[in-house]
Design an enzyme around this catalytic site. Structure first.
Site, PDB file in Angstrom:
ATOM      1  N   GLU A  31       0.813  -1.217   0.000  1.00 30.14           N
ATOM      2  CA  GLU A  31       0.000   0.000   0.000  1.00 30.14           C
ATOM      3  C   GLU A  31       0.843   1.262   0.000  1.00 30.14           C
ATOM      4  O   GLU A  31       0.474   2.265  -0.617  1.00 30.14           O
ATOM      5  CB  GLU A  31      -0.962   0.001   1.198  1.00 30.14           C
ATOM      6  CG  GLU A  31      -2.179  -0.909   1.024  1.00 30.14           C
ATOM      7  CD  GLU A  31      -1.890  -2.389   1.213  1.00 30.14           C
ATOM      8  OE1 GLU A  31      -0.777  -2.721   1.676  1.00 30.14           O
ATOM      9  OE2 GLU A  31      -2.763  -3.215   0.894  1.00 30.14           O
ATOM     10  N   HIS A  82     -11.670  -5.568   9.219  1.00 34.30           N
ATOM     11  CA  HIS A  82     -12.320  -5.371   7.914  1.00 34.30           C
ATOM     12  C   HIS A  82     -13.675  -4.701   8.088  1.00 34.30           C
ATOM     13  O   HIS A  82     -14.592  -4.954   7.313  1.00 34.30           O
ATOM     14  CB  HIS A  82     -12.536  -6.722   7.214  1.00 34.30           C
ATOM     15  CG  HIS A  82     -11.323  -7.302   6.552  1.00 34.30           C
ATOM     16  ND1 HIS A  82     -10.203  -7.687   7.229  1.00 34.30           N
ATOM     17  CD2 HIS A  82     -11.064  -7.560   5.247  1.00 34.30           C
ATOM     18  CE1 HIS A  82      -9.310  -8.189   6.372  1.00 34.30           C
ATOM     19  NE2 HIS A  82      -9.812  -8.107   5.157  1.00 34.30           N
TER      20      HIS A  82
HETATM   21  C1  LIG Z   1      -2.402  -4.683   4.179  1.00 36.22           C
HETATM   22  C2  LIG Z   1      -3.373  -5.512   3.408  1.00 36.22           C
HETATM   23  N1  LIG Z   1      -3.485  -5.319   2.093  1.00 36.22           N
HETATM   24  C3  LIG Z   1      -4.348  -6.055   1.365  1.00 36.22           C
HETATM   25  C4  LIG Z   1      -5.126  -6.997   1.958  1.00 36.22           C
HETATM   26  C5  LIG Z   1      -6.120  -7.807   1.133  1.00 36.22           C
HETATM   27  N2  LIG Z   1      -5.645  -9.159   0.966  1.00 36.22           N
HETATM   28  C6  LIG Z   1      -6.029 -10.144   1.792  1.00 36.22           C
HETATM   29  S1  LIG Z   1      -5.307 -11.574   1.450  1.00 36.22           S
HETATM   30  C7  LIG Z   1      -4.437 -10.926   0.183  1.00 36.22           C
HETATM   31  C8  LIG Z   1      -3.507 -11.772  -0.615  1.00 36.22           C
HETATM   32  C9  LIG Z   1      -2.484 -12.354   0.221  1.00 36.22           C
HETATM   33  O1  LIG Z   1      -1.678 -13.200  -0.525  1.00 36.22           O
HETATM   34  P1  LIG Z   1      -0.565 -14.031   0.187  1.00 36.22           P
HETATM   35  O2  LIG Z   1       0.191 -13.149   1.132  1.00 36.22           O
HETATM   36  O3  LIG Z   1       0.217 -14.719  -0.837  1.00 36.22           O
HETATM   37  O4  LIG Z   1      -1.333 -15.052   1.114  1.00 36.22           O
HETATM   38  P2  LIG Z   1      -2.446 -16.136   0.771  1.00 36.22           P
HETATM   39  O5  LIG Z   1      -3.756 -15.450   0.849  1.00 36.22           O
HETATM   40  O6  LIG Z   1      -2.137 -16.704  -0.565  1.00 36.22           O
HETATM   41  O7  LIG Z   1      -2.361 -17.159   1.840  1.00 36.22           O
HETATM   42  C10 LIG Z   1      -4.733  -9.590   0.030  1.00 36.22           C
HETATM   43  C11 LIG Z   1      -4.177  -8.713  -1.005  1.00 36.22           C
HETATM   44  C12 LIG Z   1      -5.011  -7.138   3.354  1.00 36.22           C
HETATM   45  N3  LIG Z   1      -5.763  -8.039   4.032  1.00 36.22           N
HETATM   46  N4  LIG Z   1      -4.126  -6.408   4.047  1.00 36.22           N
END
Ligand SMILES: Cc1ncc(C[n+]2csc(CCOP(=O)(O)OP(=O)(O)O)c2C)c(N)n1
Lengths: 327, 326
Positions: free
Chosen positions: A59, A128
């Site tokens: 972000e 959230h």
């Molecule tokens: C700071 C933040 N930015 C964006 C999100 C939205 N978000 C939730 S899960 C995710 C993807 C995460 O991917 P990864 O770290 O590879 O973990 P996975 O979900 O595949 O286990 C995103 C962008 C969030 N929860 N927190």
């Protein structure tokens, strides 16, 4: 006029901005190829190619990238998926974007728009669920708007993008897939600012914004059956805030209720109350009443949420309470 | 050969059969949650760890009760691997009074510290600096405890994770950073969001050990974490472990997965942890009947827990305002 729901109105505005402002670029997480987790950016990448792209989960880089690009001639529109995630990168908007014009004595500007969304939906967790509009409205130099209807989702986003200062447009998840409404899509782009009187009334003024507008309108209609005439004002923009429209209404009704989904303490309702105390104190016939989430974290279980997030009943009760105070 | 247990142990140790049982418990739990979500019994966003079970089970097998685990929203498996009771977890997701947090946390943000599970986190990357803090505390209390934080590979692009890695490295904090690399940041292939998708290599920039392991192999996972934990307990600082895996389901329940390649999930199903572990156990001479009996007992355990949670009292709204402050 096309019939659009709220999220397709956002999408239409993004299409128009990219079409009309060649300097616009648009990016965010899952924004381009997936088309956004709520479909707000669907089709943009196909149509506008490299001007629309996906970003890492970064972000600070998204916001800082938007600022830097804005300083150098672009007009970025970026998405922060949830307002709660804004918090990991607040520096970029508060310490950076908001200072650009002022400190450079108008030499520089940062015409960027951040779209985000907020609010409680059944089951959404404490990280959230927050309503943080007051955080942004507290920062001078930012434009802050919360559209409540498909037309405003379209109009206000375009106004924000066209403005030459940093803007935060806060949508509400619960509105995205709501009822379709005819949306006028080719009109001139208005300047930011300006509240709307959604329902005229003479007994109590009810000020609200964002998703709470729906509950406010319902509460007003419940009260009208009880013989109370409620004037409902949708503030739309918190910065700049249209104090005049609210003042004028309170001068007519003498009573004011403010309803928002954010916590009561330090919520923007406090600012509205303070302004009306300044501008229309002698018109008031009853204490100003604020409706909001009590000062709590938001629990995830829907039953617990329902116990703390105000809706039609709480607003109606507040309206009755203020109407009952003898003039 | 180790005897086949009649029931899955609360927390698995070194034996593959125990790890298999613990992974099965997680799988059956997640499958039941998926049904509950579709039935409208569980409400709100849910991130399942189906396909990734070997990571928490293998990692926890190398930890001790005194250690602290920090996971993400995809954390049901971590909680179960730490021994959080199945029924209390079902309750949390169903929003009952008997839930681990009485319904306040929900699927993506519950905590159960009495099991060494310091919680999920719904903010990508946020658990990493907190885990560094837990390791910092251990420096002052002679507990010898280490902290483990798990996050997706997408989180490696979040500033907080970088800060945590450097903080832990600079001060030799006993943190085990586990990347659960399922190759997608939500709906976006992570390889398109980095220049080099061998994320374990980033360890070198912090001058800490980094390894890539088969995250579908609980034994490999256990070994890597055991090594990291030994270093951490010896005061030698953090380790970065990149565990390669694949999620067999969407990012969240309801994800249409349009971004996945043709045949990708089908291929992943052939090499997922339960399939691999079962084959290894059979090859090791464990009988299919014994494995079937174990599967049946895990299914029965999960079903009974689900039934109990479904019958529990809903979350208590009268106390919803309690515990904001001390
Ligand atoms: C700071 C933040 N930015 C964006 C999100 C939205 N978000 C939730 S899960 C995710 C993807 C995460 O991917 P990864 O770290 O590879 O973990 P996975 O979900 O595949 O286990 C995103 C962008 C969030 N929860 N927190």
């Amino acid at each position: 006029m096309p019939e659009l729901n709220y999220v397709s109105a956002v999408n239409a505005a993004l299409h128009r901005a990219l079409e009309e402002f060649p300097e616009t670029i648009a990016f965010g997480e899952d924004f381009a190829i997936p088309g956004g987790v709520f479909t707000a950016s669907r089709g943009l990448h196909d149509r506008f190619g490299a001007r629309v792209f996906d970003t890492p989960i970064s972000e600070a880089a998204i916001l800082g990238g938007a600022i830097g690009a804005a300083l150098r001639g672009r007009r970025p529109v970026v998405e922060i998926m949830w307002v709660d995630f804004f918090l990991v990168a607040l520096d970029q908007i508060v310490n950076q974007a908001a200072n650009v014009r002022y400190v450079s004595q108008g030499e520089l500007s940062a015409p960027l728009t951040v779209r985000t969304q907020q609010g409680v939906l059944p089951g959404s967790c404490a990280q959230h669920s927050q309503s943080l509009e007051a955080v942004f409205a507290h920062v001078p130099g930012l434009i802050v708007g919360l559209p409540a209807t498909p037309q405003d989702a379209y109009d206000m986003l375009l106004s924000a993008i066209a403005a030459d200062d940093p803007a935060v447009v806060i949508e509400h998840r619960s509105l995205y897939f709501g009822r379709r409404a005819p949306v006028s899509v080719d009109g001139p782009i208005a300047a930011v600012g300006g509240a709307r009187v959604r329902v005229e009334g003479s007994d109590v003024t009810l000020v609200t914004w964002g998703a709470m507008l729906g509950a406010a309108l319902e509460a007003a209609s419940v009260l009208s059956q009880e013989g109370l005439s409620v004037e409902v004002i949708d503030a739309r923009w918190l910065a700049p805030f249209d104090t005049a429209t609210v003042t004028e209404s309170v001068e007519k009704t003498g009573r004011l209720v403010i309803a928002h989904e954010a916590n009561v303490s330090g919520g923007f309702g406090a600012e509205v109350a303070a302004r009306i105390a300044n501008e229309a104190l002698w018109s008031l016939e009853a204490p100003i009443v604020r409706v909001g989430v009590p000062d709590l974290r938001i629990p995830a279980a829907p039953a617990l949420q329902a116990a703390v997030v105000p809706g039609v009943d709480q607003i109606a009760a507040a309206l009755r309470e203020t109407a009952a105070v003898a003039a | 050969m180790t005897p086949v247990p009649i029931q899955a142990p609360a927390v698995a140790g070194e034996a593959l059969i125990d790890q298999f049982a613990a992974m099965l418990r997680i799988r059956r739990f997640e499958e039941r949650i998926e049904k509950m979500r579709h039935a409208g019994e569980v409400i709100g966003s849910v991130h399942l760890c189906i396909g990734q079970e070997a990571i928490p089970v293998g990692a926890r097998a190398a930890l001790e009760q005194r250690d602290a685990v920090f996971s993400t929203y995809r954390g049901h498996g971590w909680a179960l691997a730490c021994g959080v009771p199945v029924e209390a977890l079902f309750g949390e997701l169903l929003g009952t009074r008997t839930g681990v947090n009485g319904g306040r946390g929900g699927s993506a943000y519950f905590t159960a510290a009495q099991y060494g599970f310091y919680g999920e986190n719904s903010i990508v990357g946020a658990g990493a600096p907190i885990a560094a803090g837990a390791a910092l505390a251990a420096r002052y209390d002679d507990s010898g405890a280490v902290a483990l934080t798990a996050f997706g590979e997408g989180a490696m692009n979040q500033g907080s994770v970088h800060e945590a890695l450097n903080f832990a490295a600079a001060f030799d904090l006993g943190v085990i950073f586990v990347i659960e690399n399922n190759r997608y940041s939500e709906l976006t292939p992570t390889k398109n969001m980095v220049r080099d998708d061998e994320l374990w290599k980033r360890a070198a920039a912090y001058a800490i050990p980094g390894v890539r392991v088969d995250g579908n192999d609980p034994g490999a996972m256990r070994d890597a974490v055991a090594e990291a934990a030994a270093r951490a307990r010896a005061g030698e600082g953090p380790t970065l472990i990149e565990a390669m895996t694949e999620r067999l389901v969407g990012h969240y329940i309801g994800d249409g997965e349009a971004y996945r390649e043709e045949g990708e999930v089908a291929a992943a199903r052939e090499r997922e942890p339960l399939v691999v572990a079962r084959a290894a156990l059979l090859a090791d001479g464990v009988s299919a009947e014994d494995l079937d009996a174990l599967e049946a007992s895990v299914q029965a355990e999960v079903d009974a827990a689900a039934d109990a949670a479904l019958a529990a009292e809903p979350a208590d709204t009268t106390t919803v305002r309690e515990h904001l402050h001390a």
